[in-house]
Enzyme design. Structure first.
Site, PDB file in Angstrom:
ATOM      1  N   ARG A  10       0.831  -1.220   0.000  1.00  0.00           N
ATOM      2  CA  ARG A  10       0.000   0.000   0.000  1.00  0.00           C
ATOM      3  C   ARG A  10       0.864   1.268   0.000  1.00  0.00           C
ATOM      4  NH1 ARG A  10      -3.279  -3.556  -0.538  1.00  0.00           N
ATOM      5  NH2 ARG A  10      -5.437  -3.484   0.148  1.00  0.00           N
ATOM      6  N   GLU A  53      -4.817   3.769   6.059  1.00  0.00           N
ATOM      7  CA  GLU A  53      -4.538   3.610   4.629  1.00  0.00           C
ATOM      8  C   GLU A  53      -5.163   4.800   3.884  1.00  0.00           C
ATOM      9  OE1 GLU A  53      -5.516  -0.255   2.639  1.00  0.00           O
ATOM     10  OE2 GLU A  53      -6.547   1.055   1.257  1.00  0.00           O
ATOM     11  N   SER A  69     -10.746  -0.720   3.350  1.00  0.00           N
ATOM     12  CA  SER A  69      -9.919  -0.806   4.559  1.00  0.00           C
ATOM     13  C   SER A  69      -9.492   0.599   4.979  1.00  0.00           C
ATOM     14  CB  SER A  69      -8.648  -1.609   4.296  1.00  0.00           C
ATOM     15  OG  SER A  69      -8.971  -2.888   3.854  1.00  0.00           O
TER      16      SER A  69
HETATM   17  N1  EPU Z   1     -10.316 -10.278  10.550  1.00  0.00           N
HETATM   18  C1  EPU Z   1     -10.895 -10.336  11.786  1.00  0.00           C
HETATM   19  N2  EPU Z   1     -11.972  -9.535  12.018  1.00  0.00           N
HETATM   20  C2  EPU Z   1     -12.490  -8.718  11.092  1.00  0.00           C
HETATM   21  C3  EPU Z   1     -11.892  -8.660   9.835  1.00  0.00           C
HETATM   22  C4  EPU Z   1     -10.783  -9.450   9.573  1.00  0.00           C
HETATM   23  O1  EPU Z   1     -10.475 -11.065  12.653  1.00  0.00           O
HETATM   24  O2  EPU Z   1     -13.473  -8.040  11.407  1.00  0.00           O
HETATM   25  C5  EPU Z   1      -9.136 -11.143  10.278  1.00  0.00           C
HETATM   26  C6  EPU Z   1      -9.502 -12.542   9.867  1.00  0.00           C
HETATM   27  O3  EPU Z   1      -8.625 -13.379  10.533  1.00  0.00           O
HETATM   28  C7  EPU Z   1      -9.184 -12.617   8.397  1.00  0.00           C
HETATM   29  C8  EPU Z   1      -8.075 -11.622   8.287  1.00  0.00           C
HETATM   30  O4  EPU Z   1      -8.387 -10.609   9.221  1.00  0.00           O
HETATM   31  O5  EPU Z   1      -8.755 -13.902   8.040  1.00  0.00           O
HETATM   32  C9  EPU Z   1      -7.912 -11.026   6.913  1.00  0.00           C
HETATM   33  O6  EPU Z   1      -9.146 -10.454   6.505  1.00  0.00           O
HETATM   34  P1  EPU Z   1      -9.450 -10.173   4.958  1.00  0.00           P
HETATM   35  O7  EPU Z   1      -9.182 -11.394   4.162  1.00  0.00           O
HETATM   36  O8  EPU Z   1     -10.803  -9.574   4.855  1.00  0.00           O
HETATM   37  O9  EPU Z   1      -8.359  -9.142   4.531  1.00  0.00           O
HETATM   38  P2  EPU Z   1      -7.744  -7.849   5.235  1.00  0.00           P
HETATM   39  O10 EPU Z   1      -6.329  -8.163   5.552  1.00  0.00           O
HETATM   40  O11 EPU Z   1      -8.608  -7.359   6.325  1.00  0.00           O
HETATM   41  C10 EPU Z   1      -6.814  -6.897   3.002  1.00  0.00           C
HETATM   42  C11 EPU Z   1      -6.883  -5.613   2.226  1.00  0.00           C
HETATM   43  C12 EPU Z   1      -8.229  -5.494   1.519  1.00  0.00           C
HETATM   44  C13 EPU Z   1      -8.388  -6.676   0.590  1.00  0.00           C
HETATM   45  C14 EPU Z   1      -8.299  -7.957   1.429  1.00  0.00           C
HETATM   46  C15 EPU Z   1      -8.357  -9.202   0.582  1.00  0.00           C
HETATM   47  C16 EPU Z   1      -5.462  -4.107   3.469  1.00  0.00           C
HETATM   48  C17 EPU Z   1      -5.401  -2.890   4.321  1.00  0.00           C
HETATM   49  N3  EPU Z   1      -6.679  -4.495   3.109  1.00  0.00           N
HETATM   50  O12 EPU Z   1      -7.795  -6.801   4.027  1.00  0.00           O
HETATM   51  O13 EPU Z   1      -8.191  -4.316   0.733  1.00  0.00           O
HETATM   52  O14 EPU Z   1      -9.614  -6.637  -0.109  1.00  0.00           O
HETATM   53  O15 EPU Z   1      -7.039  -7.986   2.146  1.00  0.00           O
HETATM   54  O16 EPU Z   1      -7.156  -9.409  -0.041  1.00  0.00           O
HETATM   55  O17 EPU Z   1      -4.433  -4.663   3.115  1.00  0.00           O
HETATM   56  C18 EPU Z   1      -8.754  -2.006   0.764  1.00  0.00           C
HETATM   57  O18 EPU Z   1      -7.547  -1.778   0.698  1.00  0.00           O
HETATM   58  O19 EPU Z   1      -9.600  -1.073   0.805  1.00  0.00           O
HETATM   59  C19 EPU Z   1      -9.208  -3.376   0.842  1.00  0.00           C
HETATM   60  C20 EPU Z   1     -10.496  -3.685   1.017  1.00  0.00           C
END
Ligand code: EPU
Length: 337
Positions: A164, A333, A238
């Site tokens: 990012r 972000e 995010s």
């Molecule tokens: N999780 C929780 N609680 C929550 C949400 C997430 O415990 O309420 C934990 C879970 O363990 C889950 C892990 O977080 O397995 C990862 O969650 P997720 O797969 O939804 O991905 P993220 O790391 O929260 C990132 C990107 C997203 C992107 C997703 C999928 C960043 C800041 N965000 O989110 O990007 O869609 O991975 O690859 O890196 C964005 O940048 O706007 C965005 C949506």
């Protein structure tokens, strides 16, 4: 080109925050882009370019010129049996570029389906999702220096793309207007199903991946099921970045939090910020007109009428509580303006 004054930006940011720009104009074609650099307001005022407004938080009115980028165009520059170079003008909607590529059965950005915003914003924060990053397909970025109007082509290596992150957010922040982006996509199947959530979804739904559309469809389904649609409820995806720690820090954290979630990614340890925020009791909490989404703790929402200040205050409270509990510092972000 027309310049408007005291322009309401509520509809131009996906968080739906009310803010006004002292001056406002739109870029609809190349001619207007040329005129822009000679404009008195452009020379004299503070200025920002706005694409989809999907990664900004207006914490107050903007005392300068806001330029809305509506420049469009997608073309195939060259191709051989294996690869295709696609050039997209920066005001294109990112997902339209994904659809264009998926329709042509080109591999490389199908995992990045449905990311809100425009093509111009993509390299600024090296958009990434479901195991893919723009970095892996970007060839170059065309940009104008906003001081002298000169054009420069940045090869991907010059963009300093990280998680990012890019040179456009750091050393060159506010200095360039990105006008076009060229990607190299593959005609040869290159399915990327490294992200567990995506692999699980494909398996559970018995989907065999034959073309980019199979992955794109799955990503769209996953995103739609847990990320709120900004057209329905204000949000910027995010709000914070995930946190990366070293082995030592992880071991330390595991002593107090044996159940801590983490993922090994490219020799780094990622701790999902969504998990940290949820553990602090924020998931689904509402304060006034703003809050933390019920399905995804990393997404801050505006229920309607929420101000930038309210969101800024909520973000600070979240940062403070995560720091107090885990000793980890969340970094937004979203770009605060
Ligand atoms: N999780 C929780 N609680 C929550 C949400 C997430 O415990 O309420 C934990 C879970 O363990 C889950 C892990 O977080 O397995 C990862 O969650 P997720 O797969 O939804 O991905 P993220 O790391 O929260 C990132 C990107 C997203 C992107 C997703 C999928 C960043 C800041 N965000 O989110 O990007 O869609 O991975 O690859 O890196 C964005 O940048 O706007 C965005 C949506």
């Amino acid at each position: 080109m027309e310049i408007q004054q005291n322009y309401d930006l509520t509809k131009l940011n996906t968080l739906g925050v009310s803010a006004h720009a002292k001056f406002f104009t739109e870029l609809n074609n190349e001619q207007e882009l040329k005129e822009l650099f000679d404009l008195a307001e452009f020379k004299q005022e503070k200025k920002i370019f706005l694409g989809g407004g999907s990664n900004v938080l207006f914490t107050q009115d903007f005392d300068g010129l806001v330029i809305l980028n509506k420049l469009k165009g997608i073309e195939i520059l060259e191709e051989n049996n294996q690869e295709v170079s696609i050039r997209s003008i920066s005001g294109e909607i990112w997902h339209d570029l994904v659809s264009f590529s998926v329709d042509k059965e080109l591999w490389g950005i199908e995992n990045l389906s449905l990311i809100p915003g425009t093509v111009g914003g993509a390299p600024v924060q090296n958009i990434g999702a479901y195991g893919a990053e723009l970095k892996n397909v970007l060839e170059n970025v065309e940009a104008y220096n906003i001081v002298d109007g000169s054009k420069r082509i940045f090869a991907v290596e010059e963009c300093a793309l990280g998680y990012r992150d890019s040179v456009f957010k750091n050393k060159l922040k506010g200095q360039y207007f990105i006008s076009a982006v060229t990607l190299k996509l593959s005609k040869i199947p290159r399915p990327n199903i490294s992200y567990k959530l995506l692999a699980d979804y494909l398996k559970e739904n018995n989907i065999e991946v034959h073309n980019p559309r199979d992955i794109s469809g799955a990503v769209i389904a996953i995103r739609s099921s847990k990320l709120p649609d900004p057209a329905v409820i204000g949000n910027a995806g995010s709000f914070f970045k995930n946190v990366f720690v070293n082995d030592e820090k992880l071991k330390d954290l595991q002593k107090s939090f044996p159940e801590i979630k983490y993922f090994k990614e490219q020799e780094q340890i990622k701790i999902p910020a969504g998990w940290l925020i949820e553990q602090c009791g924020w998931k689904g909490r509402r304060i006034g007109n703003v809050g933390v989404h019920e399905q995804h703790a990393l997404v801050l929402v505006n229920y309607g009428g929420g101000s930038g200040k309210e969101l800024e205050n909520l973000a600070q409270k979240i940062i403070d509580s995560v720091y107090a509990k885990f000793g980890l510092k969340l970094v937004p972000e979203v770009n605060f303006i």
